[in-house]
Write a protein that holds these residues in place. Structure first.
Motif, PDB file in Angstrom:
ATOM      1  N   THR A   1       1.335   3.073  -7.160  1.00  0.00           N
ATOM      2  CA  THR A   1       0.324   2.141  -7.675  1.00  0.00           C
ATOM      3  C   THR A   1       0.590   1.725  -9.121  1.00  0.00           C
ATOM      4  O   THR A   1      -0.043   0.809  -9.628  1.00  0.00           O
ATOM      5  CB  THR A   1      -1.081   2.765  -7.577  1.00  0.00           C
ATOM      6  OG1 THR A   1      -1.082   4.033  -8.250  1.00  0.00           O
ATOM      7  CG2 THR A   1      -1.481   2.954  -6.126  1.00  0.00           C
TER       8      THR A   1
ATOM      9  N   LEU B   1      -7.405  -2.509  -2.149  1.00  0.00           N
ATOM     10  CA  LEU B   1      -6.092  -2.197  -2.692  1.00  0.00           C
ATOM     11  C   LEU B   1      -6.214  -1.512  -4.053  1.00  0.00           C
ATOM     12  O   LEU B   1      -7.044  -1.909  -4.877  1.00  0.00           O
ATOM     13  CB  LEU B   1      -5.269  -3.478  -2.822  1.00  0.00           C
ATOM     14  CG  LEU B   1      -4.862  -4.138  -1.494  1.00  0.00           C
ATOM     15  CD1 LEU B   1      -4.390  -5.562  -1.725  1.00  0.00           C
ATOM     16  CD2 LEU B   1      -3.789  -3.325  -0.791  1.00  0.00           C
TER      17      LEU B   1
ATOM     18  N   LYS C   1      -7.229  -6.043   4.024  1.00  0.00           N
ATOM     19  CA  LYS C   1      -7.153  -4.585   4.058  1.00  0.00           C
ATOM     20  C   LYS C   1      -8.531  -3.963   4.295  1.00  0.00           C
ATOM     21  O   LYS C   1      -8.686  -3.022   5.085  1.00  0.00           O
ATOM     22  CB  LYS C   1      -6.555  -4.058   2.752  1.00  0.00           C
ATOM     23  CG  LYS C   1      -5.085  -4.409   2.567  1.00  0.00           C
ATOM     24  CD  LYS C   1      -4.218  -3.827   3.677  1.00  0.00           C
ATOM     25  CE  LYS C   1      -2.743  -4.063   3.450  1.00  0.00           C
ATOM     26  NZ  LYS C   1      -1.909  -3.552   4.559  1.00  0.00           N
TER      27      LYS C   1
ATOM     28  N   THR D   1       0.824  -1.218   0.000  1.00  0.00           N
ATOM     29  CA  THR D   1       0.000   0.000   0.000  1.00  0.00           C
ATOM     30  C   THR D   1       0.854   1.262   0.000  1.00  0.00           C
ATOM     31  O   THR D   1       0.349   2.348  -0.266  1.00  0.00           O
ATOM     32  CB  THR D   1      -0.921   0.021   1.236  1.00  0.00           C
ATOM     33  OG1 THR D   1      -0.118  -0.104   2.414  1.00  0.00           O
ATOM     34  CG2 THR D   1      -1.929  -1.111   1.183  1.00  0.00           C
TER      35      THR D   1
END
Length: 413
Positions: A69, A95, A87, A65
């Motif tokens: 990305t 995510l 998550k 995380t």
């Protein structure tokens, strides 16, 4: 090809391994440390072509995380679903990384490096070891593995793989190097302990363990079935089992006979489900056809084996007007120590142990020394590097060609 272990030569968890050529840089795992005093990884100004995740445990994927990305993340298809579940249910949201999926035993290419994933037996499902090939060199990363779970055939199959033999380097985990697994050598022994407890109880029984340790949940269900008990799970566990049903019809779900979802203490879980309706689909509606209430349980508490958060056990007992219960602890004993759990959690576990019939029933998700030796002897690598261990120097006593590294130390293959 150059190897750099950024984290994992001196600790269990938080793993991160770099393998690089002139043209390609790969990271294998990018995990959150288990030890609360261990610093998290943070790369800056480093070009990474891809991060490859071995399995959906946070100590192997938790820090993805924090990366850009745009960096591709490679993992098993089910792993992505379970990482998202972790998550989401811990309040961090889905995510946002760019994911690509690989399949067991099918090679894939990233830059000038070829990677072949090998499905392994571990306490996490969809767990892999990897064969990494470049310019005639072969590196094996064992990931986390064992030979004592319900998928132990995968371990035996790896020992027979000719392609894995005589590698230039084997990166092998050593979690259990100086620990014993004698009390519960396999999942059957865990199942038998649960069965014994349920058979002889006159009160309610609780399970404290990971919702993603599917073998452990199967042991719980099988023990319930053999003793005529009812297995009660929370909404998070119900979702994990729902995802598992996409790959196996032999794993219990909330739709099975004598499996129910607890109505109370699911508020925070259900809020997350409502906020992500598109992601959960019809699960959010089917959930309520499998609910069990406190009033149902109160009629005959000894019929129930309940898998909920340990934080809710005392609250539920209060509503049931029960002073003492059985609590079966089915996870790593390390979580009872201050190095791996915060003070509040330690205090909770101590209170539960003092007030209730505390029972330990857990087999390790990692290979013991005998299995590690069998693995190394069968693969016969030219060099063996310890990882995911607190006792790397002890490897030299048990394995030939051991090379001991420190975190951040480059090693040319």
């Amino acid at each position: 090809m150059t190897l750099t272990i950024h984290k994992g030569t001196n600790e269990i968890g938080g793993s991160c391994i770099e393998l690089s050529t002139r043209n390609t840089t790969l990271l294998f795992d990018y995990g959150t440390p288990l030890n609360l005093e261990s610093k998290k990884l943070h790369f800056t100004n480093k070009k990474v072509d891809a991060i490859i995740i071995s399995h959906p445990h946070q100590d192997h994927f938790g820090e993805i995380t924090t990366v850009e990305t745009t960096i591709p993340i490679y993992c098993g298809k089910l792993s992505k679903e379970l990482m998202n579940a972790t998550k989401l249910f811990t309040g961090q949201g889905l995510l946002e990384n760019k994911f690509y999926h690989f399949e067991a035993w099918k090679p894939f290419q990233i830059g000038d490096i070829t990677i072949t994933p090998y499905l392994v037996d571990h306490s996490a499902v969809d767990a892999y070891a990897f064969l990494v090939e470049y310019n005639g060199k072969k590196v094996i990363y064992s990931g986390d593995f064992r030979a004592n779970g319900r998928k132990s055939k995968l371990f035996e199959n790896m020992l027979k793989q000719k392609k894995l033999k005589d590698a230039d380097l084997l990166l092998m985990e050593g979690t259990m190097l100086q620990r014993s697994n004698e009390e519960f050598p396999n999942e059957i022994s865990v199942e038998n302990k649960i069965l014994e407890t349920l058979k002889n109880t006159e009160t309610i029984t609780f399970m404290v363990g990971s919702s993603q340790n599917i073998d452990s949940l199967v042991s719980a269900y099988r023990a319930c079935k053999k003793t005529g008990k009812i297995f009660v799970i929370d909404m998070y566990t119900a979702w994990i089992l729902e995802k598992m049903s996409s790959v196996s019809t032999s794993i219990p779900t909330m739709d099975w006979k004598n499996v129910f979802v607890l109505k109370v203490y699911g508020g925070s879980y259900y809020e997350k489900i409502k906020k992500n309706r598109d992601y959960f689909g019809d699960f959010q509606y089917r959930l309520f056809s499998n609910i069990i209430s406190i009033d149902n349980i109160k009629k005959e508490p000894s019929r129930y084996y309940v898998k909920i958060s340990p934080w809710h056990i005392e609250k539920l007992l209060s509503k049931l007007d029960i002073l003492s219960a059985n609590i079966i602890y089915s996870q790593w004993l390390g979580y009872l120590k201050p190095e791996f759990s915060d003070a509040k959690t330690i205090k909770l576990y101590q209170k539960l142990q003092e007030n209730h019939n505390w029972i330990y029933a857990h087999t390790s998700g990692h290979a013991d020394l005998e299995s590690l030796k069998k693995f190394s002897e069968a693969l016969s690598p030219k060099a063996l590097i310890p990882i995911h261990t607190e006792h790397k120097d002890a490897f030299c006593k048990h394995f030939e060609n051991t090379v001991v590294l420190e975190d951040g130390m480059p090693f040319v293959i």
